[in-house]
Design a protein around this motif. Structure first.
Motif, PDB file in Angstrom:
ATOM      1  N   VAL A 319       0.733  -1.186  -0.080  1.00 45.02           N
ATOM      2  CA  VAL A 319      -0.078   0.043   0.020  1.00 45.02           C
ATOM      3  C   VAL A 319       0.816   1.304   0.176  1.00 45.02           C
ATOM      4  O   VAL A 319       1.753   1.452   0.823  1.00 45.02           O
ATOM      5  CB  VAL A 319      -0.796  -0.078   1.104  1.00 45.02           C
ATOM      6  N   VAL A 320       0.615   2.232  -0.995  1.00 47.09           N
ATOM      7  CA  VAL A 320       1.302   3.494  -1.099  1.00 47.09           C
ATOM      8  C   VAL A 320       0.264   4.485  -0.645  1.00 47.09           C
ATOM      9  O   VAL A 320      -0.869   4.524  -1.232  1.00 47.09           O
ATOM     10  CB  VAL A 320       1.776   3.627  -2.550  1.00 47.09           C
ATOM     11  N   ILE A 321       0.739   5.636  -0.101  1.00 49.52           N
ATOM     12  CA  ILE A 321      -0.207   6.566   0.337  1.00 49.52           C
ATOM     13  C   ILE A 321       0.450   7.759  -0.207  1.00 49.52           C
ATOM     14  O   ILE A 321       1.488   8.408   0.548  1.00 49.52           O
ATOM     15  CB  ILE A 321      -0.369   6.883   2.064  1.00 49.52           C
ATOM     16  N   PRO A 322       0.003   8.155  -1.237  1.00 47.32           N
ATOM     17  CA  PRO A 322       0.626   9.203  -2.033  1.00 47.32           C
ATOM     18  C   PRO A 322       0.629  10.741  -1.395  1.00 47.32           C
ATOM     19  O   PRO A 322       1.516  11.645  -1.511  1.00 47.32           O
ATOM     20  CB  PRO A 322      -0.146   9.415  -3.425  1.00 47.32           C
ATOM     21  N   PHE A 323      -0.240  10.792  -0.458  1.00 47.70           N
ATOM     22  CA  PHE A 323      -0.540  12.047   0.213  1.00 47.70           C
ATOM     23  C   PHE A 323      -0.120  11.990   1.669  1.00 47.70           C
ATOM     24  O   PHE A 323      -0.171  12.848   2.694  1.00 47.70           O
ATOM     25  CB  PHE A 323      -1.987  12.467   0.509  1.00 47.70           C
ATOM     26  N   TYR A 358      -9.747  -5.141  -4.224  1.00 49.83           N
ATOM     27  CA  TYR A 358     -10.576  -5.641  -5.650  1.00 49.83           C
ATOM     28  C   TYR A 358     -10.947  -4.850  -6.249  1.00 49.83           C
ATOM     29  O   TYR A 358     -11.551  -4.956  -7.347  1.00 49.83           O
ATOM     30  CB  TYR A 358     -11.512  -6.688  -5.063  1.00 49.83           C
ATOM     31  N   GLN A 359     -11.182  -3.403  -5.810  1.00 50.90           N
ATOM     32  CA  GLN A 359     -11.709  -2.222  -6.704  1.00 50.90           C
ATOM     33  C   GLN A 359     -10.649  -1.181  -6.940  1.00 50.90           C
ATOM     34  O   GLN A 359     -10.940  -0.480  -7.863  1.00 50.90           O
ATOM     35  CB  GLN A 359     -12.828  -1.540  -5.842  1.00 50.90           C
ATOM     36  N   ARG A 360      -9.409  -1.698  -6.655  1.00 50.66           N
ATOM     37  CA  ARG A 360      -8.221  -0.795  -6.944  1.00 50.66           C
ATOM     38  C   ARG A 360      -7.320  -1.346  -8.070  1.00 50.66           C
ATOM     39  O   ARG A 360      -6.995  -0.705  -8.866  1.00 50.66           O
ATOM     40  CB  ARG A 360      -7.557  -0.530  -5.743  1.00 50.66           C
ATOM     41  N   VAL A 361      -7.204  -2.554  -8.300  1.00 55.47           N
ATOM     42  CA  VAL A 361      -6.427  -3.219  -9.506  1.00 55.47           C
ATOM     43  C   VAL A 361      -7.356  -4.621  -9.922  1.00 55.47           C
ATOM     44  O   VAL A 361      -8.080  -5.086  -8.994  1.00 55.47           O
ATOM     45  CB  VAL A 361      -5.048  -3.826  -8.569  1.00 55.47           C
ATOM     46  N   SER A 362      -7.062  -4.783 -11.076  1.00 56.50           N
ATOM     47  CA  SER A 362      -7.897  -5.908 -11.432  1.00 56.50           C
ATOM     48  C   SER A 362      -7.487  -7.339 -10.997  1.00 56.50           C
ATOM     49  O   SER A 362      -8.232  -8.025 -10.756  1.00 56.50           O
ATOM     50  CB  SER A 362      -7.578  -6.014 -13.042  1.00 56.50           C
ATOM     51  N   GLY A 365      -2.750  -9.283  -5.578  1.00 52.92           N
ATOM     52  CA  GLY A 365      -2.010 -10.339  -5.012  1.00 52.92           C
ATOM     53  C   GLY A 365      -0.756  -9.984  -4.480  1.00 52.92           C
ATOM     54  O   GLY A 365      -0.380  -8.648  -4.511  1.00 52.92           O
ATOM     55  N   GLU A 366       0.029 -11.037  -3.922  1.00 57.41           N
ATOM     56  CA  GLU A 366       1.177 -10.621  -3.202  1.00 57.41           C
ATOM     57  C   GLU A 366       2.171  -9.895  -4.209  1.00 57.41           C
ATOM     58  O   GLU A 366       2.381 -10.231  -5.410  1.00 57.41           O
ATOM     59  CB  GLU A 366       2.137 -11.948  -2.698  1.00 57.41           C
ATOM     60  N   GLY A 367       2.667  -8.772  -3.762  1.00 55.70           N
ATOM     61  CA  GLY A 367       3.488  -8.033  -4.390  1.00 55.70           C
ATOM     62  C   GLY A 367       2.998  -6.646  -5.348  1.00 55.70           C
ATOM     63  O   GLY A 367       3.659  -6.032  -5.913  1.00 55.70           O
ATOM     64  N   VAL A 368       1.610  -6.980  -5.484  1.00 54.93           N
ATOM     65  CA  VAL A 368       0.955  -6.139  -6.232  1.00 54.93           C
ATOM     66  C   VAL A 368       0.903  -4.792  -5.526  1.00 54.93           C
ATOM     67  O   VAL A 368       0.493  -4.611  -4.056  1.00 54.93           O
ATOM     68  CB  VAL A 368      -0.398  -6.325  -6.692  1.00 54.93           C
ATOM     69  N   THR A 369       0.929  -3.548  -5.990  1.00 52.75           N
ATOM     70  CA  THR A 369       0.899  -2.009  -5.156  1.00 52.75           C
ATOM     71  C   THR A 369      -0.475  -1.493  -5.607  1.00 52.75           C
ATOM     72  O   THR A 369      -0.827  -1.434  -6.619  1.00 52.75           O
ATOM     73  CB  THR A 369       2.139  -1.358  -5.767  1.00 52.75           C
TER      74      THR A 369
END
Length: 519
Positions: A319-323, A358-362, A365-369
């Motif tokens: 998880v990245v928090i850009p703000f 599940y609403q942010r990336v298609s 999984g492990e390693g997905v940002t």
């Protein structure tokens, strides 16, 4: 695993990431194989193109449909690290539970659905509290999980809310114990605590050095994500020092009637409160009456199975928090405990983002940002604003502030004892609790000690002439302030943050946090 068209059989093997090894067979013989992500339209097209070139009579649309079904089945995902059996447990669950879980995880109103399901299981009101306990449990998948203490009066429902929410987590994700002894966590089988949701019982009413020692291992696990201990062990005629290592991390929740909690424990947790007001008691009574007045099956087992499946589908995404920098710039730092409070806030945002994977990336999984959004901060701020306000204002809970408000109605301009309070108090009927509330108010500057107790003579108090102000929402920057600052920093701007939503709003009628259990 086997998927058939009229002329081709497709079998697939999950490779542990977003890709699958897919083999096409005709008459049982393999005719084409490839490793790719079946959710990708272009990669499906390449696979079908090669297959149809070899066998022109194959129906490409039927093959594409079957490949998409494989992609949907893969949405349940590989087991999280350390839980190699989760995929098998998920596969053994009823297909209806898996489909409902996936639909829930893809619903923009996800948090509202969670709160509604908890209400279905018997929790009336307490929507914010229930949502936060659910997020604490979900945060077990983070590298820095959350911990919470649910604080409230006896019979206010604190343990009940925790118990109901804990039922929504499958057995392999949770460790439940009414009492945890000082060395219990250290001596559990190695690996038993890795990314687990630990649900403790009610905190001991004793708050002294022995209690601090008893909770030391828990504090270390929460702070460091692991435990190490050197201990002497007799081996034959000699004594050897053995190092015991217990990996984590864990998320954690417990309950307490105490208003005064050891600082060492309190500052590692988010302190949450039950609602002791008469209107909440009325909601509970009405919900209990409604359940007993009907024989309708509310589908509690179906709700539980759906959430078990959903928790098994969640992955340890990055998880990245850009703000985060802009939020940090605006976060007050006058108190030293702000150092931990800010970390707690970031973890709440991460837990919300993780829940919406599940609403942010298609293909989570492990390693997905995945990136946190403006809406994630809006939700986090709404759920924890009161808890953070108490931290910034010296730890005075909403219940204690309401207690102070009731004192104002009759005690202005006079001195009083705790016995006097007991004769006027309509909500709290426990003199020991009244004494603890008085101590909290006196320490925070809401009450002045006029005369200390001497022998059989009780202490007397009066209302402070200049009490501290209401610190509501203190310490949590306004949403617009954070993102206006972000908009003025072009190098860090992420346009999607202003448009992405999670189907959640604090506006009345959208998130019904105090709705009673449905009948």
């Amino acid at each position: 695993m086997d998927k058939r068209t009229d002329s081709v059989a497709l079998d697939w093997e999950n490779t542990g990431d977003v890709k699958a090894k897919i083999t096409a067979r005709i008459g049982g013989d393999p005719v084409h194989a490839d490793k790719f992500d079946p959710a990708s339209a272009s990669r499906r097209g390449q696979f079908i193109g090669v297959l149809c070139k070899k066998f022109p009579g194959i129906d490409p649309e039927e093959v594409d449909k079957e490949l998409m079904k494989i992609g949907d089945e893969m949405a349940v995902g590989p087991a999280p690290p350390g839980d190699t059996g989760v995929q098998d447990l998920l596969s053994d669950m009823p297909e209806s539970a898996r489909k409902e879980a996936l639909a829930m995880l893809r619903d923009p109103q996800l948090i509202q659905r969670i709160v509604d399901d908890i209400a279905t299981l018997g929790v009336a009101g307490e929507g914010k509290l229930a949502a936060m306990v659910y997020l604490i449990g979900t945060s077990r998948l983070l590298n820095r999980p959350l911990a919470g203490i649910v604080q409230g009066l006896t019979s206010s429902g604190k343990s009940y809310v925790v118990d109901v929410v804990a039922r929504l987590f499958p057995e392999e994700t949770i460790v439940r114990a009414h009492r945890i002894t000082p060395q219990a966590l250290v001596h559990m089988p190695e690996g038993e605590l890795v990314h687990r949701f630990v649900v403790g019982g009610e905190r001991s009413r004793r708050q002294d050095d022995s209690t601090a020692e008893a909770t030391q291992a828990l504090r270390e696990m929460l702070s460091d994500g692991c435990l190490t201990k050197l201990m002497p062990v007799k081996s034959g005629n000699t004594i050897e020092t053995v190092k015991i290592y217990q990996p984590g991390p864990i998320s954690y929740v417990e309950s307490t009637t105490l208003q005064e909690i050891l600082d060492e424990d309190r500052n590692r947790c988010i302190v949450l409160n039950t609602d002791e007001r008469p209107e909440q008691t009325r909601r509970i009574i009405e919900a209990m009456s409604a359940r007993k007045a009907t024989i309708e099956d509310v589908g509690c087992d179906d709700v539980t199975h759906k959430h078990h499946a959903a928790q098994r589908m969640l992955h340890q995404c990055r998880v990245v928090i850009p703000f985060a920098e802009h939020l940090g710039d605006l976060f007050p730092c006058t108190r030293t405990d702000a150092r931990r409070s800010f970390g707690h806030l970031l973890s709440v945002i991460e837990a919300i983002t993780l829940l919406y994977q599940y609403q942010r990336v298609s293909d989570p999984g492990e390693g997905v940002t995945i990136e946190a959004t403006r809406a994630d901060y809006e939700v986090a701020r709404y759920l924890v604003a009161e808890a953070f306000a108490r931290t910034q204002s010296g730890g005075v809970s909403d219940a204690v502030r309401r207690f102070h408000g009731r004192l104002l109605s009759w005690a202005n301009g006079r001195t009083f004892t705790t016995a006097d309070i007991g004769s006027h108090e309509e909500v709290i009927n426990d003199l020991q609790t009244i004494r603890s509330y008085v101590r909290v108010l006196a320490n925070a500057g809401f009450l002045e000690l006029v005369d200390p107790n001497r022998g059989s003579k009780p202490a007397t108090y009066k209302l402070a002439a200049d009490p501290p102000g209401n610190a509501e929402l203190a310490g949590l920057p306004e949403v617009d302030a954070v993102f206006d600052r972000m908009d003025n920093a072009p190098r860090h701007r992420v346009d999607a943050q202003t448009t992405t939503t999670v189907g959640f709003s604090t506006r009345e009628g959208v998130f019904l946090v105090d709705s009673a259990s449905p009948t």
